[in-house]
Structure formats: structure tokens, C-alpha cells
Design an enzyme around this catalytic site. Structure first.
Site, short mmCIF file in Angstrom:
data_model
loop_
_atom_site.label_atom_id
_atom_site.label_comp_id
_atom_site.label_asym_id
_atom_site.label_seq_id
_atom_site.Cartn_x
_atom_site.Cartn_y
_atom_site.Cartn_z
N ASN A 223 0.64 -0.94 -0.35
CA ASN A 223 0.44 0.30 -0.05
C ASN A 223 0.52 1.37 0.16
O ASN A 223 0.36 2.41 0.19
CB ASN A 223 -1.03 -0.23 0.91
CG ASN A 223 -1.94 -1.03 1.13
OD1 ASN A 223 -2.44 -1.44 0.47
ND2 ASN A 223 -2.07 -1.94 2.41
N TYR A 224 2.59 0.86 0.62
CA TYR A 224 2.55 2.54 0.05
C TYR A 224 4.01 2.41 -0.11
O TYR A 224 4.57 3.96 -0.29
CB TYR A 224 2.92 2.73 1.86
CG TYR A 224 2.11 2.88 2.95
CD1 TYR A 224 1.16 4.09 2.84
CD2 TYR A 224 1.29 2.24 3.66
CE1 TYR A 224 0.34 4.43 3.29
CE2 TYR A 224 0.48 1.79 4.28
CZ TYR A 224 -0.29 3.73 4.73
OH TYR A 224 -1.46 3.87 5.30
#
Length: 503
Positions: free
Chosen positions: A460-461
Site C-alpha cells: 500500500n505505501y
């Protein structure tokens, strides 16, 4: 769930019993008055037997089951998006069960009801073949909204939150969204110095709200804290983010561990994961925090003039699409890139490169506070691994002794046969050394990863293009970094990234 520690918790048991009584008949209700006197042993044994039977199925039975499941996937697992066949992510609706929640959730143990067709909203185009509801039922609604990405939606009964069926992570739509997210974070790279200069100036503002906003931004930028959204009181576990911090969550120290102006944080973040950190801050931030704490009780808001909406509105005025979350993505990705540059060496062994990659990923996970409880089997699996290492060391010592012996023989006999033997023994030593290195790297990696979850930041990051470019530069196969599901999700990055990509 009898095997689970949840069922020993008072809140869980009370909530379960209350909801179970609602489902009982009048006779059952008058008979069953105390959960402690109930024995679920027989039902539990039946479920255990079913699980065992599934494990012990013959090869033919397993194959038949696999084929039946594949038929379901073929029929329900795909949709057409802009005339392209796309895989649907989670097309099976969750069965009823007991709500667990994360941490000490006040609603744990409540009954998650079975979702009926009457609860379900279908979203498809007007000219498509609308799915037929089960016999005797109807859908709650069929709508044709092309401004959202979900295909099906319903409201679950415990938190009243909306649940969705979406496209699979590797669909074109999700890929585009992913790409856009990382492009906004990359854009922040060129603006971040100005934004930092601005919030440091705002620390001296005459307006309290501007000062609070500046301190919150400082935390979000430096510590990658989540913004923290407002929630209903008592509806969920008591978790907070930056904007919803209370006085009790921070302690100020003029001096601590040889540092000046230290802020000690202690609060429950998302998913009830504790955030505990001692951070030296600049003097202006420290002075402002003292000011914010004046005349306040422990339960009072630290940033009483600020909320997430105000903060994000300000950020979007500085750069289109900028929110607090973008800072988290930006700081995570930039950290990975810097760490990979510092930690890896193209001349290293493949295993050493992978260990360095995991260490860089770990630096990000620590920044984002992605913790996990050590796996229950951790001690045992480490002991097993250590036993393997010890056995391999013995093998290596033996192989080295045999090599010495072979060299001696080659000198005395001087013909070619013993030379072949020497080469063979050398190869054996090399093989043992490589296997030992592999096991030792594995042990180091496991130990360092004991309480850190690497998956969340990876999915996600972290801009996947950083990892793809690194793999190309370091000549590391992409399969060593991303598993099959991750490779499907990041197919867009794998296809488009060159070795010279810079975040």
C-alpha cells in the site's frame, strides 16, 4: 471459535449471549439462562471431524472439489469492464459468524447476520445481463452508477459500515488508481521543501488554529502518523490518529536519554496497534505543545481547533490531490529508495541483496508502525532452524576435513584421479557454505521480522517501480521480491519500469 482466546473474554461472552438470546425460541430462552452452563463440545467435535475429513480426502475427491469451485469462479468470478473480461476480487459474501474486531473492541462477540439478497445493491450498466436473485428473493436495488468502482454493496449489521465487492487488485481500474496514487506522492517530492518551510513559519502564527495545524503537519511529515478521523463515541475501539490525539497520549520531557525537547507518544493507532515512540523535536514545536497542554485535562483534545477535514482542505490548497495520507506514501517510498541505495551492493551475493531489501522494507514498516505479535510458533520454528544450522556447520567441518585429506593424497600420489577427487571435495565445501549462508540469512531475517509486518507497506505505501528498478539494477529476479499475487497487482509497474527509475 472455542479454541480461540476471544471466547474467554468477558465482553465477547456477554455480547454473544445477548445476541444468541435474541435468536432463541421462547422455550429456549426460559431454559438457557447462563452461558457458563452451556456445553458446545458436541458441535465443536462435529466441526473438528469435518475439518479432518476435508484434510483426509482422496486425491480424486480433492480434484472433484477443485473442479466444482472452478465452475463457480468461471460463472461468478468475472465481469466485463469496458468490453474487457476482468477478474472480480471477493465475489463470495462472508458467511454469518461472530464479530471479533481488533484489540479490545467493545462489540466483539456480536452476531454477524447472514446477508440476504434483500440487503444487496447490484451496480451494473443498463444494457448488461442483471444477475438473477435466488428463487423467492429480490435485490434491495439495482443501480447503474459508473462513477464508483464497486459492483455490489451491502451494509453489515454490527458497525453499520458499507461492504463492497470490487474488481481484483490486478484489474485495469485498480492499476490506474495505484499509479495515480504514487504519481501524486512523486509530485509531492518537488513541493515538499516549500510545504515544510511554510509549516515551520506557521509555528509562530498569531492564530492558534494555524499553530495547531503546523504542529500536526510536522508530526505527519516527520513520523508518518495517520491523520485520524473522527468516530462515534463508544462505537469502536478507542483508537486515534494525529488530529484526534488527546492530552493523555503525549508526555513532554525537557531532557531525556541525553536529548533535549523529547515528546513521548503512547496511544492506540489503527487496528488497536500501540504506537509508542520517544522523539526529539525542534524547540518551536516543543514550546507550542506546552501551550496546547495548558489548563487541559488528560481526556481533552490536544489539537482542539483542528480536525482532519480542516487539515486536508489546507493541504489540497497547497497542491492538488494532497492529503495527509500522501505524506505517508511519500515518506515510505522515499525511505525505501534511500535505504536501498545505502544498504545494497551490486557485487554482493543474491541472498545478501535480499536481506538488504528486507531491511530497507523493514525501515519503512517501522516508520509506518506496522507491528504484529510474534507468531505463536516463532520460538519453535527458530529452534528448528538453529538445529538445521548446527547440522550444516558439522557437515561443513566434515567436508573441509575430507578436502584436506584429498589434497594430501593428491600430493603424494601425483596422478590425475586424486585431482578429480580434490575438485569434487572443493565443490562439496562450496555447496555446504552456500547452504549454511542461506540458513543463516533466513534466521537473521526471521529474527528481525519477528514483530514487524512487511506486507502492508509493500502493498500500500511503496511505489512498486522502486522495487522493479532495483531488481533490474541488482540483477535480482522479481519473483524473489513479489509473490504471484503481488506480481499480478503490480503488473503495470513491472511492464513500464526501466532500471533508471527514480521515485
Amino acid at each position: 471459535m472455542l479454541d480461540h482466546e476471544y471466547t474467554t473474554k468477558v465482553v465477547f461472552r456477554e455480547n454473544f449471549f445477548k445476541d444468541w438470546r435474541k435468536e432463541m425460541t421462547h422455550e429456549e430462552r426460559s431454559l438457557i439462562q447462563d452461558l457458563d452452563k452451556c456445553d458446545f463440545g458436541e458441535i465443536h467435535a462435529m466441526h473438528k471431524a469435518k475439518t479432518e475429513a476435508r484434510k483426509n480426502m482422496s486425491k480424486e475427491e480433492k480434484q472433484a472439489l477443485k473442479e466444482a469451485n472452478q465452475k463457480i469462479v468461471d460463472e461468478y468470478g468475472y465481469c466485463l469492464l469496458d468490453h474487457h473480461k476482468e477478474r472480480i476480487g471477493n465475489f463470495k459474501i462472508e458467511p454469518p459468524g461472530l464479530f471479533r474486531g481488533r484489540g479490545e473492541h467493545p462489540k466483539q462477540g456480536m452476531l454477524k447476520k447472514r446477508i440476504q439478497p434483500e440487503d444487496v445493491i447490484i451496480n451494473c450498466s443498463k444494457d448488461s445481463r442483471i444477475p438473477v436473485p435466488p428463487a423467492g428473493h429480490h435485490w434491495k436495488e439495482v443501480r447503474h452508477d459508473n462513477s464508483v468502482t464497486w459492483l455490489v454493496s451491502w451494509t453489515e449489521n454490527i458497525q453499520g459500515s458499507n461492504k463492497y465487492i470490487m474488481l481484483n487488485a490486478n484489474s485495469k481500474l485498480k492499476g490506474e488508481k495505484d499509479w495515480e496514487k504514487y504519481e501524486v506522492a512523486r509530485k509531492l517530492k518537488s513541493r515538499v521543501d516549500d510545504i515544510r518551510y511554510q509549516y515551520l513559519q506557521d509555528l509562530k502564527s498569531k492564530q492558534m488554529v494555524t499553530r495547531q495545524r503546523a504542529v500536526a503537519l510536522y508530526f505527519i511529515d516527520k513520523l508518518a502518523l495517520r491523520a485520524g478521523n473522527e468516530k462515534e463515541e463508544g462505537e469502536t475501539a478507542d483508537t486515534v490518529g494525529c488530529c484526534s490525539l488527546r492530552v493523555e497520549h503525549i508526555t513532554l520531557h525537557e531532557q531525556l536519554d541525553g536529548n533535549e525537547c523529547v515528546v513521548e507518544f503512547d496511544f492506540l493507532g489503527k487496528d488497536c496497534i500501540r504506537y509508542y515512540n520517544k522523539v526529539p523535536v525542534i524547540k518551536k514545536v516543543f514550546k507550542n505543545l506546552k501551550l496546547f497542554l495548558e489548563n487541559k485535562q488528560p481526556g481533552d483534545e490536544l489539537f482542539d481547533r483542528l480536525n482532519t477535514n480542516v487539515l486536508n482542505k489546507h493541504l489540497s490548497s497547497l497542491m492538488p490531490g494532497l492529503t495527509a495520507k500522501v505524506f505517508r506514501t511519500y515518506n515510505a517510498s522515499i525511505t525505501l529508495q534511500q535505504q536501498l541505495k545505502e544498504l545494497t551492493n551490486s557485487q554482493s551475493h543474491l541472498l545478501a541483496k535480499l536481506l538488504s531489501y528486507n531491511r530497507a522494507n523493514r525501515a519503512v514498516a517501522i516508520l509506518c508502525n506496522h507491528q504484529r505479535a510474534p507468531p505463536k510458533t516463532f520460538e519453535q520454528s527458530m529452534a528448528n532452524l538453529q538445529a538445521k544450522i548446527d547440522a550444516r556447520k558439522e557437515q561443513l567441518a566434515l567436508a573441509k576435513t575430507e578436502l584436506k585429506q584429498a589434497k594430501k593424497e593428491a600430493k603424494t600420489k601425483g596422478n590425475s584421479d586424486p585431482k578429480l577427487l580434490v575438485e569434487r571435495k572443493k565443490a562439496a565445501v562450496k555447496r555446504c557454505e552456500e547452504q549454511l549462508l542461506k540458513l543463516e540469512v533466513q534466521a537473521t531475517d526471521r529474527e528481525e521480522n519477528k514483530q514487524i509486518a512487511l506486507g502492508t507497506s509493500k502493498l500500500n505505501y511503496l511505489d512498486p517501480r522502486i522495487s522493479v528498478a532495483w531488481c533490474k539494477n541488482m540483477e535480482v529476479p522479481i519473483e524473489k521480491i513479489y509473490n504471484k499475487t503481488q506480481r499480478e497487482k503490480f503488473a503495470w509497474a513491472i511492464d513500464m519500469t526501466e532500471a533508471d527509475f527514480e521515485f
